[in-house]
Scaffold this motif. Structure first.
Motif, PDB file in Angstrom:
ATOM      1  N   LEU A  84      -0.162  31.927   9.438  1.00 26.88           N
ATOM      2  CA  LEU A  84       1.173  31.539   8.992  1.00 26.88           C
ATOM      3  C   LEU A  84       1.226  30.066   8.598  1.00 26.88           C
ATOM      4  CD1 LEU A  84       3.375  33.146  11.795  1.00 26.88           C
ATOM      5  CD2 LEU A  84       3.317  33.869   9.409  1.00 26.88           C
ATOM      6  N   ALA A  85       2.048  29.769   7.618  1.00 30.45           N
ATOM      7  CA  ALA A  85       2.440  28.383   7.365  1.00 30.45           C
ATOM      8  C   ALA A  85       3.703  28.152   8.183  1.00 30.45           C
ATOM      9  CB  ALA A  85       2.718  28.166   5.878  1.00 30.45           C
ATOM     10  N   VAL A  86       3.598  27.388   9.248  1.00 28.82           N
ATOM     11  CA  VAL A  86       4.736  27.164  10.134  1.00 28.82           C
ATOM     12  C   VAL A  86       5.332  25.785   9.849  1.00 28.82           C
ATOM     13  CG1 VAL A  86       5.511  26.921  12.531  1.00 28.82           C
ATOM     14  CG2 VAL A  86       3.790  28.649  11.941  1.00 28.82           C
ATOM     15  N   LEU A  87       6.617  25.755   9.537  1.00 27.66           N
ATOM     16  CA  LEU A  87       7.360  24.503   9.396  1.00 27.66           C
ATOM     17  C   LEU A  87       8.199  24.356  10.655  1.00 27.66           C
ATOM     18  CD1 LEU A  87       8.035  22.077   7.591  1.00 27.66           C
ATOM     19  CD2 LEU A  87       9.899  23.426   6.593  1.00 27.66           C
ATOM     20  N   LEU A  88       7.755  23.489  11.552  1.00 27.69           N
ATOM     21  CA  LEU A  88       8.402  23.307  12.852  1.00 27.69           C
ATOM     22  C   LEU A  88       9.342  22.115  12.787  1.00 27.69           C
ATOM     23  CD1 LEU A  88       8.680  23.918  15.902  1.00 27.69           C
ATOM     24  CD2 LEU A  88       6.684  22.419  16.261  1.00 27.69           C
ATOM     25  N   ILE A  89      10.632  22.381  12.920  1.00 26.51           N
ATOM     26  CA  ILE A  89      11.653  21.345  12.821  1.00 26.51           C
ATOM     27  C   ILE A  89      12.105  20.955  14.215  1.00 26.51           C
ATOM     28  CG2 ILE A  89      13.990  20.842  11.987  1.00 26.51           C
ATOM     29  CD1 ILE A  89      13.490  23.010   9.818  1.00 26.51           C
ATOM     30  N   THR A  90      12.027  19.673  14.538  1.00 31.00           N
ATOM     31  CA  THR A  90      12.476  19.220  15.847  1.00 31.00           C
ATOM     32  C   THR A  90      12.719  17.720  15.840  1.00 31.00           C
ATOM     33  OG1 THR A  90      11.937  19.129  18.214  1.00 31.00           O
ATOM     34  CG2 THR A  90      10.110  18.909  16.680  1.00 31.00           C
ATOM     35  N   HIS A  91      13.599  17.289  16.721  1.00 33.46           N
ATOM     36  CA  HIS A  91      13.811  15.853  16.916  1.00 33.46           C
ATOM     37  C   HIS A  91      12.844  15.303  17.953  1.00 33.46           C
ATOM     38  CE1 HIS A  91      15.916  17.662  20.311  1.00 33.46           C
ATOM     39  NE2 HIS A  91      15.774  16.503  20.924  1.00 33.46           N
ATOM     40  N   ASP A  92      12.105  16.198  18.612  1.00 32.51           N
ATOM     41  CA  ASP A  92      11.266  15.833  19.749  1.00 32.51           C
ATOM     42  C   ASP A  92       9.828  15.593  19.285  1.00 32.51           C
ATOM     43  OD1 ASP A  92       9.949  15.533  22.123  1.00 32.51           O
ATOM     44  OD2 ASP A  92      10.802  17.318  23.070  1.00 32.51           O
ATOM     45  N   LEU A  93       9.464  14.344  19.159  1.00 34.13           N
ATOM     46  CA  LEU A  93       8.113  14.023  18.706  1.00 34.13           C
ATOM     47  C   LEU A  93       7.064  14.408  19.744  1.00 34.13           C
ATOM     48  CD1 LEU A  93       7.212  12.785  16.013  1.00 34.13           C
ATOM     49  CD2 LEU A  93       6.869  10.615  17.214  1.00 34.13           C
ATOM     50  N   ALA A  94       7.457  14.530  21.002  1.00 37.54           N
ATOM     51  CA  ALA A  94       6.515  14.962  22.040  1.00 37.54           C
ATOM     52  C   ALA A  94       6.022  16.378  21.749  1.00 37.54           C
ATOM     53  CB  ALA A  94       7.174  14.899  23.404  1.00 37.54           C
ATOM     54  N   VAL A  95       6.899  17.241  21.244  1.00 39.01           N
ATOM     55  CA  VAL A  95       6.502  18.597  20.864  1.00 39.01           C
ATOM     56  C   VAL A  95       5.473  18.534  19.745  1.00 39.01           C
ATOM     57  CG1 VAL A  95       7.314  20.735  19.796  1.00 39.01           C
ATOM     58  CG2 VAL A  95       8.636  19.679  21.644  1.00 39.01           C
ATOM     59  N   MET A  96       5.743  17.675  18.750  1.00 39.70           N
ATOM     60  CA  MET A  96       4.823  17.524  17.630  1.00 39.70           C
ATOM     61  C   MET A  96       3.450  17.056  18.099  1.00 39.70           C
ATOM     62  SD  MET A  96       6.654  18.273  15.024  1.00 39.70           S
ATOM     63  CE  MET A  96       8.291  18.191  14.318  1.00 39.70           C
TER      64      MET A  96
ATOM     65  N   ILE B  64       8.502  37.769  12.640  1.00 39.82           N
ATOM     66  CA  ILE B  64       7.157  38.059  12.137  1.00 39.82           C
ATOM     67  C   ILE B  64       6.917  39.546  11.890  1.00 39.82           C
ATOM     68  CG2 ILE B  64       6.232  36.038  13.334  1.00 39.82           C
ATOM     69  CD1 ILE B  64       4.855  38.123  15.268  1.00 39.82           C
ATOM     70  N   ALA B  65       7.919  40.382  12.146  1.00 44.17           N
ATOM     71  CA  ALA B  65       7.732  41.839  12.101  1.00 44.17           C
ATOM     72  C   ALA B  65       7.275  42.334  10.738  1.00 44.17           C
ATOM     73  CB  ALA B  65       9.021  42.543  12.509  1.00 44.17           C
ATOM     74  N   CYS B  66       7.715  41.661   9.689  1.00 45.03           N
ATOM     75  CA  CYS B  66       7.359  42.102   8.332  1.00 45.03           C
ATOM     76  C   CYS B  66       6.195  41.313   7.754  1.00 45.03           C
ATOM     77  CB  CYS B  66       8.582  42.022   7.425  1.00 45.03           C
ATOM     78  SG  CYS B  66       9.932  43.093   7.961  1.00 45.03           S
ATOM     79  N   ARG B  67       5.473  40.635   8.625  1.00 50.45           N
ATOM     80  CA  ARG B  67       4.258  39.891   8.265  1.00 50.45           C
ATOM     81  C   ARG B  67       4.531  38.828   7.195  1.00 50.45           C
ATOM     82  NH1 ARG B  67       2.902  45.383   8.644  1.00 50.45           N
ATOM     83  NH2 ARG B  67       1.556  45.879  10.422  1.00 50.45           N
ATOM     84  N   PRO B  68       5.408  37.878   7.494  1.00 48.65           N
ATOM     85  CA  PRO B  68       5.705  36.822   6.513  1.00 48.65           C
ATOM     86  C   PRO B  68       4.525  35.876   6.348  1.00 48.65           C
ATOM     87  CG  PRO B  68       6.683  36.265   8.614  1.00 48.65           C
ATOM     88  CD  PRO B  68       6.114  37.658   8.765  1.00 48.65           C
ATOM     89  N   SER B  69       4.585  35.077   5.291  1.00 47.99           N
ATOM     90  CA  SER B  69       3.575  34.036   5.073  1.00 47.99           C
ATOM     91  C   SER B  69       4.060  32.684   5.566  1.00 47.99           C
ATOM     92  CB  SER B  69       3.236  33.941   3.578  1.00 47.99           C
ATOM     93  OG  SER B  69       2.699  35.148   3.096  1.00 47.99           O
ATOM     94  N   VAL B  70       5.385  32.482   5.539  1.00 48.39           N
ATOM     95  CA  VAL B  70       5.980  31.201   5.922  1.00 48.39           C
ATOM     96  C   VAL B  70       6.992  31.442   7.030  1.00 48.39           C
ATOM     97  CG1 VAL B  70       7.391  29.249   5.157  1.00 48.39           C
ATOM     98  CG2 VAL B  70       5.658  30.218   3.623  1.00 48.39           C
ATOM     99  N   LEU B  71       6.902  30.649   8.101  1.00 50.55           N
ATOM    100  CA  LEU B  71       7.845  30.734   9.204  1.00 50.55           C
ATOM    101  C   LEU B  71       8.464  29.356   9.426  1.00 50.55           C
ATOM    102  CD1 LEU B  71       9.063  32.396  11.559  1.00 50.55           C
ATOM    103  CD2 LEU B  71       7.164  31.577  12.973  1.00 50.55           C
TER     104      LEU B  71
END
Length: 269
Positions: free
Chosen positions: A203-215, A166-173
């Motif tokens: 931020l627009a965060v795209l969180l990738i995980t196999h763990d639906l509990a996190v979602m 995030i250091a360069c202030r992105p829009s998408v992570l």
């Protein structure tokens, strides 16, 4: 679509050595929201994230569109995509030790990244590096700049990796399984940090995980993938409480408690 709108993926396909890995993926990752991309290993979720960053598998053929800031990222040259990656588009990987150089101090890695993308002098880059470490809640940030990766715990390393992202202030992570390599006791803290950064920075965060509990605890929207396709998508509440696809129902029923977490103010989690 402006950069402030986030990311829109339409009809994304990817073929590698005659095999279709992604088969018409559609999803929207709005700014200021966490979009969860869930699915079993091999479902295509990580390939989707890497393709957003302009890093699809070597030799693959990609189709469809990935729209960001009024531009289709798939139409950019490698040089143009490289300029966006690390600046407006950023990624947090599963294992922070794989993304941090063991022989370069944390300060060196942060300031080199900042100076490259933001074109700041050394003093300005160091000031920004300190600000970032405070933002991701690394203890004693001034001392942390002088330390090397092996001097930190796994949770602190992931916070540093998020700080670099995030250091360069992105829009998408894009966050690919960001807590899998961490102890259970520190996973929740890292997830809270990502949620707070999403809210605070838009931020627009795209969180990738196999763990639906996190979602179920932090995503605003959940997109479920299987065999390279999106089989279900919707609000966190709808997907967890009323899954429509049999595969999603199997995932939800495997949760110890499949009630979604408390709703945040404004209707977002």
């Amino acid at each position: 679509m402006s950069a402030a709108d986030g990311l829109r993926i339409s009809g994304l396909t990817l073929e590698l050595r005659g095999q279709r890995i992604l088969d018409g993926v559609d999803l929207v990752a709005p700014a200021g929201q966490v979009t969860g991309l869930a699915g079993e290993s091999g479902s295509g979720k990580t390939v989707t994230g890497m393709t957003v960053l302009g890093l699809p598998p070597a030799g693959s053929v990609v189709g469809g569109s990935i729209e960001y800031g009024g531009t289709d990222l798939l139409r950019l040259s490698a040089r143009q995509h490289n300029a966006l990656r690390g600046d407006q588009l950023a990624m947090v990987f599963q294992d922070p030790t794989a993304s941090l150089h063991p022989m370069i101090s944390v300060g060196g890695q942060l300031t080199d990244h900042i100076r490259h993308h933001l074109h700041l002098n050394r003093a300005q880059a160091r000031a920004r590096a300190l600000e970032v470490l405070e933002q991701v809640r690394v203890p004693e940030p001034a001392q942390a700049l002088r330390k090397y990766p092996h001097e930190f715990s796994g949770g602190q390393l992931q916070r540093i990796a998020i700080g670099i992202a995030i250091a360069c202030r992105p829009s998408v992570l894009v966050a690919d399984e960001p807590t899998t390599a961490l102890d259970v006791t520190v996973q929740a803290g890292v997830m809270r940090l990502l949620r707070d950064l999403c809210d605070d920075l838009g931020l627009a965060v795209l969180l990738i995980t196999h763990d639906l509990a996190v979602m179920s605890s932090m995503a605003d929207t959940i997109v479920v993938m299987r065999h390279g396709r999106v089989v279900e998508s919707g609000s966190r509440y709808d997907v967890i409480r009323s899954p429509q696809h049999p595969y999603t129902r199997d995932l939800v029923e495997a949760l110890p408690d499949h009630r979604p977490g408390p709703t945040r103010s404004g209707g977002q989690s």
